[in-house]
Each structure stands twice: as C-alpha cells, then as structure tokens.
Design a protein around this motif. Structure first.
Motif, mmCIF file in Angstrom:
data_model
loop_
_atom_site.group_PDB
_atom_site.id
_atom_site.type_symbol
_atom_site.label_atom_id
_atom_site.label_comp_id
_atom_site.label_asym_id
_atom_site.label_seq_id
_atom_site.Cartn_x
_atom_site.Cartn_y
_atom_site.Cartn_z
ATOM 1 N N PRO A 62 110.120 38.129 60.199
ATOM 2 C CA PRO A 62 109.041 37.384 60.860
ATOM 3 C C PRO A 62 109.403 35.916 61.074
ATOM 4 C CG PRO A 62 108.490 37.782 58.563
ATOM 5 C CD PRO A 62 109.811 38.444 58.802
ATOM 6 N N LEU A 63 110.291 35.672 62.034
ATOM 7 C CA LEU A 63 110.753 34.316 62.329
ATOM 8 C C LEU A 63 110.141 33.862 63.656
ATOM 9 C CD1 LEU A 63 114.395 34.965 61.154
ATOM 10 C CD2 LEU A 63 112.821 33.318 60.108
ATOM 11 N N ARG A 64 109.625 32.655 63.652
ATOM 12 C CA ARG A 64 108.794 32.196 64.767
ATOM 13 C C ARG A 64 109.569 32.097 66.083
ATOM 14 N NH1 ARG A 64 105.615 26.486 65.007
ATOM 15 N NH2 ARG A 64 105.000 26.620 67.196
ATOM 16 N N TRP A 65 110.733 31.497 66.047
ATOM 17 C CA TRP A 65 111.533 31.377 67.270
ATOM 18 C C TRP A 65 112.717 32.336 67.173
ATOM 19 C CZ3 TRP A 65 109.727 26.833 64.854
ATOM 20 C CH2 TRP A 65 108.813 26.086 65.606
ATOM 21 N N ALA A 66 112.930 33.116 68.211
ATOM 22 C CA ALA A 66 114.058 34.048 68.211
ATOM 23 C C ALA A 66 114.552 34.202 69.636
ATOM 24 C CB ALA A 66 113.646 35.400 67.642
ATOM 25 N N PHE A 67 115.861 34.245 69.803
ATOM 26 C CA PHE A 67 116.466 34.353 71.140
ATOM 27 C C PHE A 67 117.493 35.476 71.114
ATOM 28 C CE2 PHE A 67 119.880 32.941 74.123
ATOM 29 C CZ PHE A 67 119.155 33.043 75.300
ATOM 30 N N PRO A 68 117.309 36.496 71.979
ATOM 31 C CA PRO A 68 118.302 37.571 72.044
ATOM 32 C C PRO A 68 119.544 37.084 72.797
ATOM 33 C CG PRO A 68 116.184 38.222 73.044
ATOM 34 C CD PRO A 68 116.172 36.727 72.897
ATOM 35 N N THR A 69 120.697 37.383 72.263
ATOM 36 C CA THR A 69 121.953 36.888 72.840
ATOM 37 C C THR A 69 122.869 38.036 73.247
ATOM 38 O OG1 THR A 69 122.861 36.778 70.618
ATOM 39 C CG2 THR A 69 121.944 34.737 71.495
ATOM 40 N N SER A 70 123.928 37.679 73.941
ATOM 41 C CA SER A 70 124.878 38.678 74.436
ATOM 42 C C SER A 70 125.772 39.243 73.335
ATOM 43 C CB SER A 70 125.737 38.058 75.537
ATOM 44 O OG SER A 70 126.289 36.836 75.073
ATOM 45 N N THR A 73 128.423 36.782 67.953
ATOM 46 C CA THR A 73 129.189 35.536 68.060
ATOM 47 C C THR A 73 128.394 34.502 68.843
ATOM 48 O OG1 THR A 73 131.221 36.845 68.063
ATOM 49 C CG2 THR A 73 131.397 34.579 68.869
ATOM 50 N N ALA A 74 127.764 34.939 69.937
ATOM 51 C CA ALA A 74 126.942 34.039 70.750
ATOM 52 C C ALA A 74 125.762 33.514 69.927
ATOM 53 C CB ALA A 74 126.445 34.772 71.993
ATOM 54 N N ALA A 75 125.127 34.390 69.151
ATOM 55 C CA ALA A 75 123.994 33.965 68.314
ATOM 56 C C ALA A 75 124.439 32.870 67.343
ATOM 57 C CB ALA A 75 123.432 35.166 67.543
ATOM 58 N N LEU A 76 125.608 33.056 66.742
ATOM 59 C CA LEU A 76 126.125 32.067 65.791
ATOM 60 C C LEU A 76 126.487 30.771 66.495
ATOM 61 C CD1 LEU A 76 128.068 34.714 63.775
ATOM 62 C CD2 LEU A 76 126.568 33.037 62.672
ATOM 63 N N HIS A 77 127.014 30.873 67.699
ATOM 64 C CA HIS A 77 127.360 29.660 68.449
ATOM 65 C C HIS A 77 126.083 28.888 68.785
ATOM 66 C CE1 HIS A 77 130.009 27.747 71.856
ATOM 67 N NE2 HIS A 77 129.349 26.844 71.149
ATOM 68 N N VAL A 78 125.053 29.600 69.212
ATOM 69 C CA VAL A 78 123.769 28.943 69.509
ATOM 70 C C VAL A 78 123.235 28.244 68.252
ATOM 71 C CG1 VAL A 78 121.335 29.394 70.037
ATOM 72 C CG2 VAL A 78 123.134 30.414 71.457
ATOM 73 N N ALA A 79 123.302 28.939 67.126
ATOM 74 C CA ALA A 79 122.796 28.360 65.869
ATOM 75 C C ALA A 79 123.509 27.051 65.557
ATOM 76 C CB ALA A 79 122.982 29.354 64.715
ATOM 77 N N ALA A 190 119.083 32.138 61.223
ATOM 78 C CA ALA A 190 119.684 33.436 60.923
ATOM 79 C C ALA A 190 120.252 34.051 62.188
ATOM 80 C CB ALA A 190 118.633 34.374 60.334
ATOM 81 N N CYS A 191 121.385 34.763 62.039
ATOM 82 C CA CYS A 191 122.045 35.391 63.172
ATOM 83 C C CYS A 191 122.351 36.852 62.871
ATOM 84 C CB CYS A 191 123.342 34.661 63.495
ATOM 85 S SG CYS A 191 123.056 32.930 63.905
ATOM 86 N N TYR A 192 122.210 37.694 63.889
ATOM 87 C CA TYR A 192 122.372 39.141 63.743
ATOM 88 C C TYR A 192 123.227 39.653 64.902
ATOM 89 C CZ TYR A 192 118.365 38.295 60.718
ATOM 90 O OH TYR A 192 117.535 37.796 59.749
ATOM 91 N N SER A 193 123.827 40.815 64.715
ATOM 92 C CA SER A 193 124.686 41.395 65.757
ATOM 93 C C SER A 193 124.292 42.840 66.044
ATOM 94 C CB SER A 193 126.149 41.348 65.302
ATOM 95 O OG SER A 193 126.959 42.166 66.132
ATOM 96 N N GLY A 203 125.719 48.371 72.141
ATOM 97 C CA GLY A 203 127.017 48.092 72.747
ATOM 98 C C GLY A 203 127.461 46.698 72.324
ATOM 99 N N ASP A 204 126.771 45.703 72.834
ATOM 100 C CA ASP A 204 126.958 44.323 72.382
ATOM 101 C C ASP A 204 125.635 43.593 72.498
ATOM 102 O OD1 ASP A 204 129.513 43.352 71.406
ATOM 103 O OD2 ASP A 204 130.342 44.019 73.324
ATOM 104 N N GLY A 205 125.389 42.720 71.540
ATOM 105 C CA GLY A 205 124.163 41.925 71.569
ATOM 106 C C GLY A 205 123.998 41.201 70.254
ATOM 107 N N GLY A 206 123.008 40.332 70.204
ATOM 108 C CA GLY A 206 122.733 39.605 68.967
ATOM 109 C C GLY A 206 121.359 38.969 69.033
ATOM 110 N N ILE A 207 120.966 38.369 67.922
ATOM 111 C CA ILE A 207 119.721 37.591 67.887
ATOM 112 C C ILE A 207 119.981 36.367 67.017
ATOM 113 C CG2 ILE A 207 117.339 37.488 67.018
ATOM 114 C CD1 ILE A 207 116.866 40.270 67.819
ATOM 115 N N VAL A 208 119.463 35.216 67.475
ATOM 116 C CA VAL A 208 119.458 34.019 66.640
ATOM 117 C C VAL A 208 117.991 33.657 66.440
ATOM 118 C CG1 VAL A 208 119.894 32.601 68.720
ATOM 119 C CG2 VAL A 208 120.184 31.603 66.443
ATOM 120 N N ALA A 209 117.618 33.323 65.202
ATOM 121 C CA ALA A 209 116.190 33.131 64.916
ATOM 122 C C ALA A 209 115.987 32.090 63.828
ATOM 123 C CB ALA A 209 115.568 34.461 64.496
#
Ligand SMILES: *Cc1c(COP(=O)(O)O)cnc(C)c1O
Length: 413
Positions: A62-70, A73-79, A190-193, A203-209
């Motif tokens: 339950p994280l307020r801001w979250a952005f789905p990424t490609s 690695t992209a999620a971690l770069h955004v973070a 937090a970052c997920y893959s 296939g590929d994707g991630g989330i940064v939150a």
C-alpha cells in the motif's frame, strides 16, 4: 545398506520425478488482454490496465505513489534519479546482485559502493554497511536476495542515524516479509521486477513506489522524459533530463493478472523451498551450511542458495554440483560468477566509452580494483543454487534433497 553409486559413476539417478506441465499465463491474462484490445489507447496514463496493475500491487504494497516501468532496472533508475543527488554521491549496495541494481546509479553519475554481506542470509551485513559509510554516502540500496528479506530494521536505523535514503530492491523477493511487513514498505523507495525469471512476470516490467512526498510526485516524470501527463500541465516542457521507462498497456494487462495470482504463486514457492530446507536440515549433513531464516520472517524462495565448507569435501564445489546434476537435480554453482565489482565494466571503470567522467572530474576516488568483500567472494565460490519451481511435487522436492544428501555424503572428506 551400502550407499548406491553416484549417477555420475553409472548408478541410478535419484531424481526421477519431472516437472508437470506448467502454464504461468492463462485465463486471467487472456481476459485482460482481450478487454484491452477494445481500448482506444494503449498508453499508460490513459489506459485501465496500468491502473488495474497498481490496484493489484497496492493490495500487498500500500504505497501512495507508484509508477509502472518497462523493467526492474528502469524502476531502480527512476528511484535513484528521483533522489536528485549531486554527481559523485555514493550509494552503498550488495556485491551479490543483478546489474540492474547499479546501472541507474552509474547513469546518474553517482558511485555504487559495496558493503559485505552476511555469510548465512546473503544479504547486506548492517555492520559492514556502517563501515562503508563515507562523507559522500547518501543512500543505501538493500537487495533482498533470492526471496530473503534483508535486515530492514537495522538498515532503516542506520539510514536514520546518518540521514541516508533507503532504497529497497525487491526484484527477487515478491511476497517476502520482514517481521510481518512486506519488503518495500520499510525504506523510502521500493522497486520490483516482472522480468521473465521473477516470481511474477509480464515478459519485462517493473514498479517503483514510495510513500515519501519528497519523491512520490515526481516518480512518473523521472520515467517519462520528465514530461508531465497531468491534463492541465504544460506537458512537453521538461525541466530536466529523464529517459522513457514507461510500461505499456499490454505489459500491464499481463502484470496485473499475475499480481492477482501473487499469493498463490508465493505460497507455492514457500511450500517447495521450506520442504526442501526441512528435508536437508533433517539429514544433518556435515559440511553443509543451509541459509539461515529468522522464524519471524517470510522467505519466498526465488531460489535456494546453500553453502559447502570446502575443507569438508574431497571434491570441488563444481564437481559436487556436476554430480548433483547427474542425479537429476536442478542445481547450479553459486549465483553470479563473481561479485559485481569484479565484472570487467567495474574493473576497467568502463562506464562511458572506456572512461568514468565522475572520476576524471575529481568527484570520486573510488577504484573498483581495490574493492574486496571476502564473505561475498566466499559465498559465490562455495555455494550451490537449487532451483525452486512452483510446480515441483513433494516427491520431486524429496528426491532433490535425497540427491543432495547422497552426493555430499559420497564426497565427504
Ligand atoms: C532482476 C533484478 C533486477 C532487474 O530487473 P530487470 O527487470 O531484469 O531489469 C534488479 N535487481 C535484482 C536484484 C534483480 O534480481
């Protein structure tokens, strides 16, 4: 009863069970993709699939801001980009991880530094992290390895004490919990893959939150050319430099359906991993060090890494591993071949066309050829990784444990 000869020497194979046919993607994914085809747009900020993905994600995280990424690695770069650290700032991370943990750090002209890890959990050792803190340190990136939560309490306390940001790389640890709390909720970001090999995949994707209001409102911009997709905003007037790491609707449709199944997938990994460990523990094999899991935590077994005491065997780790494979077990030596800082890209400081502008500009004196994390090096040299597959039957798990016991007893010094 005399021991059976090894399969490697012509004896019977111990593992006769095979993996049943297993479909990771099915009706749920198809239903979402079918609905998606009728959408007028496949763009993330207009489509319902990215929204549904975040809704599923927030059931566990339950994280307020979250952005789905490609990608993860992209999620971690955004973070890392969202921290807005001055070039040359250091981020301490684990030497046993995926390149994805450090790629964004380097692209932001920051400096990954490496702290040694715990010999039995394979995660950052908080005492080593403390020793790695310098006046340039601004963040810690904890990597929850192989499904095992890091010591989030100690790392968060260190971060508070030294005013550091704690990033959690949860790519390998979907569903893992530290003291009842899902990984990713303790740190600042937090970052997920969702790559092919993770518990859940599109296939590929991630989330940064994040819940942190310093970083949350800008996450989407850091993954979208620093454009602002808010309908009232002056969208294409970027204030700074950011890549395009957007997730598209087809990826999100599959990822959302996967997250709907996360509890069942995680439960299957835990069933297999904990049964395997229980069988190995019961066999009490001399010279074998099983991973240590705090009973208050939840390990979700992306894979199972265990260690051999080299002096306890008449054969090398690689020979023991080959004998296990011959028995029919799905085993491989270690995890990555060497700690991240030993890769040629680090050893040669070959980050940007054979050079490292941050060092040439005098913003860092770090020399990766001087880095040494002896525990991480020993783990990679003496460990064996056993595959955890959610479709493994109990019989298959038991045979894998039996194969392991047979092989290590055979080679006992
Ligand atoms: C998989 C992984 C990543 C990167 O994820 P991708 O989706 O492959 O970019 C980062 N960190 C760790 C620890 C991983 O296992």
């Amino acid at each position: 009863m005399p021991a059976q000869p090894l399969a490697l020497q012509g004896g019977p194979k111990t593992v006769t069970a095979t993996l049943p046919e297993h479909h990771r993607w099915g009706r749920e994914e198809l239903a979402r993709l079918t609905a998606m085809v009728d959408q007028p747009s496949l763009f993330y900020s207009k489509g319902p699939q990215c929204g549904a993905l975040l809704e599923e994600f927030r059931k566990t995280y339950p994280l307020r801001w979250a952005f789905p990424t490609s990608s993860g690695t992209a999620a971690l770069h955004v973070a890392v980009a969202a921290l807005q650290l001055p070039p040359g700032s250091e981020i301490i991370t684990s030497p046993i991880t995926d390149m994805g943990s450090v790629i964004g750090i380097l692209y932001q002209q920051l400096v990954p530094t490496f702290a040694d890890i715990d010999p039995h959990t394979y995660n950052l050792d908080p005492a080593a992290v403390r020793r790695a803190i310098t006046p340039k340190t601004r963040a810690i990136m904890a990597v929850h390895l192989a499904g095992a939560p890091s010591d989030n309490a100690a790392l968060a306390a260190l971060a508070r004490e030294h005013n550091l940001i704690l990033i959690e790389d949860c790519a390998q640890s979907w569903g893992a919990q530290f003291r009842g709390q899902p990984v990713g909720l303790t740190g600042h970001i937090a970052c997920y893959s969702f790559n092919e090999f993770k518990h859940v995949s599109c296939g590929d994707g991630g989330i940064v939150a994040t819940n942190d209001e310093r970083f949350g409102p800008t996450l989407a911009k850091w993954g979208d050319k620093f454009y602002d997709r808010n309908p009232t905003a002056d969208a294409r007037n970027p204030a700074t430099l950011a890549p395009n790491y957007r997730m598209s609707e087809p990826q999100a449709a599959v990822a959302a359906a996967q997250l709907g199944k996360l509890p069942a997938i995680v439960a299957a990994h835990i069933r297999v991993g904990s049964r395997l460990l229980a069988r190995l523990r019961a066999a009490s094999l001399p010279g074998v060090a099983l991973p240590v899991i705090d009973p208050r935590d939840t390990h979700t077994f992306w894979f199972c890494l265990l260690r051999l005491v080299p002096a306890a065997f008449r054969a090398s780790r690689d020979e023991i591993c080959a004998a296990l494979v011959a028995e029919g077990a799905t085993a491989s030596p270690g995890y990555i071949p060497q700690p991240v800082y030993r890769y040629p890209v680090f050893r040669n400081h070959n980050f940007f066309a054979g050079s490292w502008p941050v060092r040439e500009a005098g913003l860092t004196t770090v020399d990766y050829r001087q880095v040494s994390c002896p525990v991480a090096e020993a783990i990679l040299a003496d460990s064996i990784s056993l595959r955890i597959h959610p479709a493994m039957t109990d019989e298959h798990v038991d045979q894998t444990a039996d194969a392991f016991a047979k092989v290590v007893r055979h080679y006992a010094a």
